[in-house]
Design a protein around this motif. Structure first.
Motif, PDB file in Angstrom:
ATOM      1  N   ASN A  74      37.720 -38.399  31.396  1.00 36.65           N
ATOM      2  CA  ASN A  74      38.916 -37.655  31.779  1.00 36.65           C
ATOM      3  C   ASN A  74      38.545 -36.194  32.010  1.00 36.65           C
ATOM      4  O   ASN A  74      38.155 -35.483  31.084  1.00 36.65           O
ATOM      5  N   PHE A  75      38.663 -35.756  33.243  1.00 37.64           N
ATOM      6  CA  PHE A  75      38.323 -34.385  33.617  1.00 37.64           C
ATOM      7  C   PHE A  75      39.560 -33.518  33.851  1.00 37.64           C
ATOM      8  O   PHE A  75      39.438 -32.366  34.256  1.00 37.64           O
ATOM      9  N   ALA A  76      40.743 -34.067  33.634  1.00 40.86           N
ATOM     10  CA  ALA A  76      41.979 -33.343  33.941  1.00 40.86           C
ATOM     11  C   ALA A  76      42.416 -32.476  32.764  1.00 40.86           C
ATOM     12  O   ALA A  76      42.205 -32.825  31.592  1.00 40.86           O
ATOM     13  N   ASP A  77      43.059 -31.357  33.097  1.00 40.70           N
ATOM     14  CA  ASP A  77      43.727 -30.497  32.114  1.00 40.70           C
ATOM     15  C   ASP A  77      42.772 -29.971  31.037  1.00 40.70           C
ATOM     16  O   ASP A  77      43.152 -29.824  29.866  1.00 40.70           O
ATOM     17  N   LEU A  78      41.526 -29.673  31.409  1.00 38.83           N
ATOM     18  CA  LEU A  78      40.530 -29.200  30.454  1.00 38.83           C
ATOM     19  C   LEU A  78      40.202 -27.733  30.700  1.00 38.83           C
ATOM     20  O   LEU A  78      40.213 -27.273  31.846  1.00 38.83           O
ATOM     21  N   ASP A  79      39.854 -27.023  29.634  1.00 40.91           N
ATOM     22  CA  ASP A  79      39.335 -25.678  29.836  1.00 40.91           C
ATOM     23  C   ASP A  79      37.872 -25.769  30.274  1.00 40.91           C
ATOM     24  O   ASP A  79      37.285 -26.854  30.313  1.00 40.91           O
ATOM     25  N   ASP A  80      37.276 -24.636  30.608  1.00 41.73           N
ATOM     26  CA  ASP A  80      35.935 -24.641  31.191  1.00 41.73           C
ATOM     27  C   ASP A  80      34.910 -25.292  30.268  1.00 41.73           C
ATOM     28  O   ASP A  80      34.061 -26.072  30.719  1.00 41.73           O
ATOM     29  N   GLU A  81      34.983 -24.987  28.981  1.00 41.94           N
ATOM     30  CA  GLU A  81      34.011 -25.537  28.039  1.00 41.94           C
ATOM     31  C   GLU A  81      34.163 -27.046  27.890  1.00 41.94           C
ATOM     32  O   GLU A  81      33.168 -27.787  27.920  1.00 41.94           O
ATOM     33  N   ALA A  82      35.383 -27.516  27.773  1.00 44.60           N
ATOM     34  CA  ALA A  82      35.622 -28.957  27.626  1.00 44.60           C
ATOM     35  C   ALA A  82      35.260 -29.700  28.904  1.00 44.60           C
ATOM     36  O   ALA A  82      34.740 -30.822  28.858  1.00 44.60           O
ATOM     37  N   PHE A  83      35.555 -29.077  30.046  1.00 41.80           N
ATOM     38  CA  PHE A  83      35.212 -29.678  31.339  1.00 41.80           C
ATOM     39  C   PHE A  83      33.699 -29.876  31.447  1.00 41.80           C
ATOM     40  O   PHE A  83      33.223 -30.967  31.800  1.00 41.80           O
ATOM     41  N   ALA A  84      32.936 -28.844  31.148  1.00 44.91           N
ATOM     42  CA  ALA A  84      31.481 -28.938  31.227  1.00 44.91           C
ATOM     43  C   ALA A  84      30.936 -29.985  30.260  1.00 44.91           C
ATOM     44  O   ALA A  84      30.010 -30.745  30.593  1.00 44.91           O
TER      45      ALA A  84
END
Length: 285
Positions: A74-84
Motif C-alpha cells: 500500500n503506497f497511498a496516503d503515506l508520508d515521505d519516510e513511510a513511502f520510501a
C-alpha cells in the motif's frame, strides 16, 4: 494457455494447518494443473527464507511451474519516510520472487477509506512513482510486476488502465481478476475485454451477486455500491465466465490462468471443481 491454481485457493487448509505449502503443490500437481501461483498466506517466506528453496525444489520435483508471486502493498496516503520504506519492502519481496524463479509478481498498490475518483487522481502520481521504482528494480531479474484489480481503490478497469499507462514500463502490467470487478459493481465481461490487452496474468474467480435489498448473512460482503457478494466455485456463481473467457481467447491471451477459490465450500473440493470447469470451458471455446 497454461491453466493452474493459486495457493490462495487452499487458504482454508493452509490457515488451519491441515495442509502445508508442499501439500498444496502436490494437490495442484495431482489435479493435472500446469502451474501454481504462490500467495504467502498461511505461510511466510519473508521470515522463513529456507521455505523459498523448498517450494522451488518441490515444484520442480513434481514437474509443475511456479507462475507468479503475489503480495500485499500500500503506497497511498503515506508520508515521505513511510513511502520510501514501503517501496524498499516491496523490493525485498522482488528478491524473493527472483529466488523462487518466477518471472511475474503481483503487488497491491493502494488501499484507502476514501475510494473516490478525486482521491485516486490525487494519489496517482505517487502510486505511479512507487510502481516505476519497483518495476525498474525487478527488471534486473527479468520480472514483470503488476497491479491487480483489487481492494476497491484500484479495482475499476479504467483506474487499473490509468495506472498501467501512467507507469509506462514494459514490465509493469495487470494481474486481471475476472471476478474482482464485481466488487465495484462493474460488468466483468466488459471490464475483461477492456483490460485483457494489459494483462500479464489472469485469475478466474466467481461470485454470487445480490442486490442491496438482499438480506445478507454470514459469508457475504459489500460492494462499493452497497450490493452483496459471496465467493463461489468457478462456474457456480453469477459471473458469465464462458463469455469472459471468450473475450480472453479472442484477444489472443496465451499466458498463465490461475483458479482462485474463496467460497464457503471445502477448499479442496471448490478448487477441484473450479479447475475442471474452467479447463472444460476453455477447451470448448
Amino acid at each position: 494457455m497454461k491453466l493452474g491454481i493459486s495457493t490462495y485457493s487452499l487458504y482454508q487448509a493452509l490457515g488451519s494447518g491441515a495442509m502445508s505449502v508442499t501439500d498444496v503443490i502436490d494437490y495442484v500437481a495431482d489435479l493435472g494443473a500446469e502451474h501454481v501461483e504462490i500467495v504467502p498466506l498461511g505461510f511466510d517466506l519473508t521470515n522463513n527464507p529456507e521455505l523459498v528453496d523448498t517450494i522451488r525444489n518441490h515444484a520442480e520435483s513434481r514437474g509443475i511451474e511456479l507462475s507468479n508471486y503475489a503480495i500485499g502493498a500500500n503506497f497511498a496516503d503515506l508520508d515521505d519516510e513511510a513511502f520510501a520504506a514501503e517501496v524498499e519492502r516491496v523490493k525485498r519481496e522482488v528478491d524473493i520472487a527472483a529466488a523462487l524463479g518466477v518471472k511475474r509478481m503481483r503487488h497491491d498498490v493502494a488501499s484507502s477509506p476514501d475510494t473516490s475518483i478525486g482521491h485516486f487522481l490525487q494519489q496517482l502520481p505517487l502510486l505511479t512513482e512507487a510502481c516505476r521504482q519497483v518495476a525498474d528494480y525487478a527488471l534486473q531479474y527479468g520480472i514483470t510486476t503488476s497491479v491487480e484489480n483489487h481492494g476497491y481503490f484500484i479495482q475499476h478497469s479504467d483506474r487499473v488502465k490509468a495506472l498501467v499507462q501512467a507507469v509506462d514500463r514494459p514490465n509493469f502490467k495487470t494481474t486481471l481478476d475476472v471476478g474482482n470487478f464485481l466488487c465495484v459493481d462493474e460488468n466483468p465481461v466488459v471490464a475483461v475485454a477492456s483490460n485483457i490487452g494489459l494483462a500479464s496474468m489472469l485469475h478466474v474467480k466467481d461470485f454470487y451477486y445480490r442486490p442491496a435489498s438482499y438480506s445478507a448473512r454470514d459469508g457475504w460482503f459489500g460492494t462499493s455500491g452497497g450490493n452483496w457478494l459471496r465467493g463461489a466455485i468457478s462456474g457456480h456463481g453469477d459471473i458469465d465466465i464462458p463469455q469472459a473467457l471468450r473475450k480472453v481467447k479472442e484477444a489472443g491471451y496465451d499466458g498463465y490462468i490461475s483458479i482462485e477459490f474463496e467460497g464457503m465450500e471445502e477448499c479442496r473440493l471448490g478448487t477441484k471443481l473450479g479447475f475442471e470447469y474452467v479447463k472444460r470451458i476453455w477447451n470448448e471455446l
